[in-house]
Design an enzyme around this catalytic site. Structure first.
Site, PDB file in Angstrom:
ATOM      1  N   GLY A   1      32.822  25.476  15.999  1.00 22.82           N
ATOM      2  CA  GLY A   1      31.910  26.520  16.476  1.00 22.82           C
ATOM      3  C   GLY A   1      32.061  26.755  17.968  1.00 22.82           C
ATOM      4  O   GLY A   1      31.088  27.071  18.662  1.00 22.82           O
TER       5      GLY A   1
ATOM      6  N   GLY B   1      27.336  29.882  21.334  1.00 21.59           N
ATOM      7  CA  GLY B   1      26.666  29.513  22.581  1.00 21.59           C
ATOM      8  C   GLY B   1      26.845  28.054  22.967  1.00 21.59           C
ATOM      9  O   GLY B   1      27.297  27.739  24.078  1.00 21.59           O
ATOM     10  N   PHE B   2      26.483  27.151  22.061  1.00 21.23           N
ATOM     11  CA  PHE B   2      26.604  25.720  22.390  1.00 21.23           C
ATOM     12  C   PHE B   2      28.082  25.350  22.600  1.00 21.23           C
ATOM     13  O   PHE B   2      28.427  24.648  23.549  1.00 21.23           O
ATOM     14  CB  PHE B   2      26.077  24.837  21.243  1.00 21.23           C
TER      15      PHE B   2
ATOM     16  N   ARG C   1      36.263  30.816  13.877  1.00 19.26           N
ATOM     17  CA  ARG C   1      36.780  31.809  12.925  1.00 19.26           C
ATOM     18  C   ARG C   1      37.485  32.960  13.627  1.00 19.26           C
ATOM     19  O   ARG C   1      38.272  33.660  13.017  1.00 19.26           O
ATOM     20  CB  ARG C   1      35.620  32.376  12.088  1.00 19.26           C
TER      21      ARG C   1
ATOM     22  N   ASP D   1      37.503  28.831   8.809  1.00 13.52           N
ATOM     23  CA  ASP D   1      36.101  28.832   8.406  1.00 13.52           C
ATOM     24  C   ASP D   1      35.816  27.400   7.966  1.00 13.52           C
ATOM     25  O   ASP D   1      36.541  26.862   7.107  1.00 13.52           O
ATOM     26  CB  ASP D   1      35.914  29.829   7.245  1.00 13.52           C
TER      27      ASP D   1
ATOM     28  N   THR E   1      20.483  31.422  22.348  1.00 11.37           N
ATOM     29  CA  THR E   1      21.896  31.749  22.081  1.00 11.37           C
ATOM     30  C   THR E   1      21.867  32.903  21.084  1.00 11.37           C
ATOM     31  O   THR E   1      20.825  33.517  20.872  1.00 11.37           O
ATOM     32  CB  THR E   1      22.634  30.552  21.436  1.00 11.37           C
TER      33      THR E   1
ATOM     34  N   TYR F   1      17.065  25.418   6.028  1.00  9.01           N
ATOM     35  CA  TYR F   1      17.620  25.093   7.356  1.00  9.01           C
ATOM     36  C   TYR F   1      17.115  23.720   7.803  1.00  9.01           C
ATOM     37  O   TYR F   1      17.899  22.871   8.235  1.00  9.01           O
ATOM     38  CB  TYR F   1      17.274  26.164   8.391  1.00  9.01           C
TER      39      TYR F   1
ATOM     40  N   SER G   1      18.977  19.202  14.802  1.00  8.68           N
ATOM     41  CA  SER G   1      17.926  20.094  15.334  1.00  8.68           C
ATOM     42  C   SER G   1      16.586  19.382  15.254  1.00  8.68           C
ATOM     43  O   SER G   1      16.394  18.470  14.430  1.00  8.68           O
ATOM     44  CB  SER G   1      17.881  21.362  14.471  1.00  8.68           C
TER      45      SER G   1
HETATM   46  P1  NDP Z   1      25.655  30.457  17.772  1.00 11.62           P
HETATM   47  O1  NDP Z   1      25.332  31.431  16.696  1.00 11.62           O
HETATM   48  O2  NDP Z   1      25.818  30.957  19.159  1.00 11.62           O
HETATM   49  O3  NDP Z   1      26.967  29.625  17.404  1.00 11.62           O
HETATM   50  C1  NDP Z   1      27.195  29.159  16.112  1.00 11.62           C
HETATM   51  C2  NDP Z   1      28.653  28.776  15.999  1.00 11.62           C
HETATM   52  O4  NDP Z   1      28.892  28.265  14.668  1.00 11.62           O
HETATM   53  C3  NDP Z   1      29.571  29.993  16.179  1.00 11.62           C
HETATM   54  O5  NDP Z   1      30.733  29.601  16.856  1.00 11.62           O
HETATM   55  C4  NDP Z   1      29.894  30.358  14.744  1.00 11.62           C
HETATM   56  O6  NDP Z   1      31.119  31.045  14.582  1.00 11.62           O
HETATM   57  C5  NDP Z   1      30.001  28.965  14.135  1.00 11.62           C
HETATM   58  N1  NDP Z   1      30.005  29.055  12.696  1.00 11.62           N
HETATM   59  C6  NDP Z   1      28.996  29.436  11.872  1.00 11.62           C
HETATM   60  N2  NDP Z   1      29.420  29.453  10.600  1.00 11.62           N
HETATM   61  C7  NDP Z   1      30.731  29.087  10.628  1.00 11.62           C
HETATM   62  C8  NDP Z   1      31.727  28.922   9.653  1.00 11.62           C
HETATM   63  N3  NDP Z   1      31.469  29.128   8.338  1.00 11.62           N
HETATM   64  N4  NDP Z   1      32.965  28.528  10.036  1.00 11.62           N
HETATM   65  C9  NDP Z   1      33.251  28.314  11.335  1.00 11.62           C
HETATM   66  N5  NDP Z   1      32.360  28.461  12.317  1.00 11.62           N
HETATM   67  C10 NDP Z   1      31.104  28.846  11.957  1.00 11.62           C
HETATM   68  O7  NDP Z   1      24.487  29.373  17.706  1.00 11.62           O
HETATM   69  P2  NDP Z   1      24.277  28.024  18.566  1.00 11.62           P
HETATM   70  O8  NDP Z   1      25.370  27.822  19.519  1.00 11.62           O
HETATM   71  O9  NDP Z   1      22.876  28.065  19.049  1.00 11.62           O
HETATM   72  O10 NDP Z   1      24.327  26.945  17.392  1.00 11.62           O
HETATM   73  C11 NDP Z   1      25.250  25.855  17.375  1.00 11.62           C
HETATM   74  C12 NDP Z   1      24.652  24.755  16.531  1.00 11.62           C
HETATM   75  O11 NDP Z   1      23.439  24.316  17.116  1.00 11.62           O
HETATM   76  C13 NDP Z   1      24.304  25.145  15.087  1.00 11.62           C
HETATM   77  O12 NDP Z   1      24.657  24.067  14.242  1.00 11.62           O
HETATM   78  C14 NDP Z   1      22.790  25.330  15.135  1.00 11.62           C
HETATM   79  O13 NDP Z   1      22.198  25.105  13.875  1.00 11.62           O
HETATM   80  C15 NDP Z   1      22.413  24.258  16.136  1.00 11.62           C
HETATM   81  N6  NDP Z   1      21.141  24.413  16.832  1.00 11.62           N
HETATM   82  C16 NDP Z   1      20.820  25.561  17.505  1.00 11.62           C
HETATM   83  C17 NDP Z   1      19.606  25.658  18.151  1.00 11.62           C
HETATM   84  C18 NDP Z   1      19.176  26.898  18.847  1.00 11.62           C
HETATM   85  O14 NDP Z   1      17.942  27.076  19.052  1.00 11.62           O
HETATM   86  N7  NDP Z   1      20.075  27.758  19.290  1.00 11.62           N
HETATM   87  C19 NDP Z   1      18.678  24.512  18.205  1.00 11.62           C
HETATM   88  C20 NDP Z   1      19.117  23.345  17.453  1.00 11.62           C
HETATM   89  C21 NDP Z   1      20.308  23.314  16.829  1.00 11.62           C
HETATM   90  P3  NDP Z   1      31.152  32.648  14.341  1.00 11.62           P
HETATM   91  O15 NDP Z   1      30.984  33.220  15.706  1.00 11.62           O
HETATM   92  O16 NDP Z   1      32.486  32.877  13.716  1.00 11.62           O
HETATM   93  O17 NDP Z   1      30.008  32.965  13.427  1.00 11.62           O
HETATM   94  C1  8X3 Z   2      17.158  25.612  15.821  1.00  9.89           C
HETATM   95  C2  8X3 Z   2      15.766  25.364  16.301  1.00  9.89           C
HETATM   96  O1  8X3 Z   2      13.289  25.648  15.746  1.00  9.89           O
HETATM   97  O2  8X3 Z   2      14.783  27.481  15.156  1.00  9.89           O
HETATM   98  O3  8X3 Z   2      17.651  24.503  15.154  1.00  9.89           O
HETATM   99  O4  8X3 Z   2      14.803  25.436  13.889  1.00  9.89           O
HETATM  100  S1  8X3 Z   2      14.630  26.009  15.210  1.00  9.89           S
END
Ligand code: NDP
Ligand code: 8X3
Length: 258
Positions: A15, A19-20, A40, A62, A190, A155, A142
């Site tokens: 990923g 953002g992360f 992807r 993916d 993000t 989720y 999370s």
């Molecule tokens: P983003 O949507 O910015 O990033 C998500 C990343 O995951 C993207 O690079 C996306 O790729 C990738 N991804 C999703 N599905 C697939 C797939 N099938 N194959 C390959 N890559 C995939 O969100 P965040 O950066 O915020 O999230 C990163 C992680 O942090 C996630 O696991 C999320 O659940 C977790 N998280 C986020 C929080 C938040 O509040 N933002 C809090 C706690 C946890 P693509 O661009 O191709 O979709």
């Molecule tokens: C993302 C944080 O609170 O939307 O994991 O579940 S929350």
């Protein structure tokens, strides 16, 4: 700034286009780690790599496509194969309607991405770490793993899997030299909410309106902290949230008698 006790030489980030992932890549590049960036969208991976001042190896897949994941990891050149740090970050939430009104396909996508894919990638990379008696897996879970909320259903459950899988790995990996950490952030701004609400920018913006969420860079700070501790030091779980966020009360249904 004090020198880190340890810096991973090769870091694989899933990923990396999000953002992360982007923030992790920037932080580890600044430390001098070589990066395997996976995602992807090859265009986004190339743009990210071009902006970093460190060697990058790009893998496009993916995470749900197991044969593609296996082929990509098997294709790593020898000088990229000894991964020191795996960051299982790719993941998503889809929808926040009550369970009974949710789209079951969204449920399956979350489980396939957040859990099945994370387990497969871990299963492919872990044996090499154990053989080398060295390595670290950081799983992005999370606060949803510990604090359920309305509309969180699958989720929350998918992230509870990530946390519990991480802790169970620790149980198996005692004595191997391999570290495992579950990083559990709360609200971070993000594209997460834009993805969750399927492109509804107005609804996504409301999640972060009039408050101060964490940033991806805040999460990266936590990840870098656990990853750069001396190899004898394992942080099992890191739970972080904005100062503006906190747990809420349990829900109660009230129906006046009569
Ligand atoms: P983003 O949507 O910015 O990033 C998500 C990343 O995951 C993207 O690079 C996306 O790729 C990738 N991804 C999703 N599905 C697939 C797939 N099938 N194959 C390959 N890559 C995939 O969100 P965040 O950066 O915020 O999230 C990163 C992680 O942090 C996630 O696991 C999320 O659940 C977790 N998280 C986020 C929080 C938040 O509040 N933002 C809090 C706690 C946890 P693509 O661009 O191709 O979709
Ligand atoms: C993302 C944080 O609170 O939307 O994991 O579940 S929350």
């Amino acid at each position: 700034m004090t020198q880190p006790a340890y810096v991973p030489k090769i870091v694989l980030i899933t990923g990396a286009t999000g953002g992360f992932g982007n923030a992790f890549a920037r932080r580890f590049a600044a430390l001098g780690s070589k990066l395997i960036l996976t995602g992807r969208d090859m265009g986004k991976l190339k743009d990210l790599a071009a902006s970093l001042n460190t060697p990058c190896h790009l893998l496009q897949f993916d995470v749900r496509d197991r044969p593609a994941v296996e082929a990509a990891l098997a294709s790593l050149p020898a000088d990229w194969a000894a991964i020191d740090l795996l960051i299982n970050n790719a993941g998503l939430a889809l929808g926040q309607d009550p369970a009974q009104k949710s789209n079951i396909d969204d449920w399956v996508t979350m489980i396939d991405t957040n859990d099945k894919a994370l387990a497969v990638i871990t299963g492919l990379i872990l044996p090499g770490m154990v053989d080398r008696r060295h390595g670290h897996i950081i799983n992005i879970s999370s606060t949803a793993a510990s604090y359920p909320y309305p509309g969180g259903h699958v989720y929350c459950a998918s992230k509870a899997f990530v946390t519990q899988f991480s802790l169970a790995l620790r149980a198996d990996l005692i004595g191997t030299g391999v570290r495992v950490t579950s990083v559990e952030p709360g609200m971070v701004q993000t594209d997460f909410s834009l993805v969750r609400f399927k492109g509804d920018a107005e609804r996504a913006a409301k999640v972060y309106a009039d408050t101060v969420p964490l940033t991806a860079d805040d999460v990266a700070e936590s990840v870098v902290w656990v990853a750069t501790l001396s190899p004898h030091f394992n942080v099992n779980r890191v739970e972080i949230m904005p100062t503006t966020q906190g747990p809420g009360a349990l829900g109660v249904h009230r129906a006046p008698k009569g």
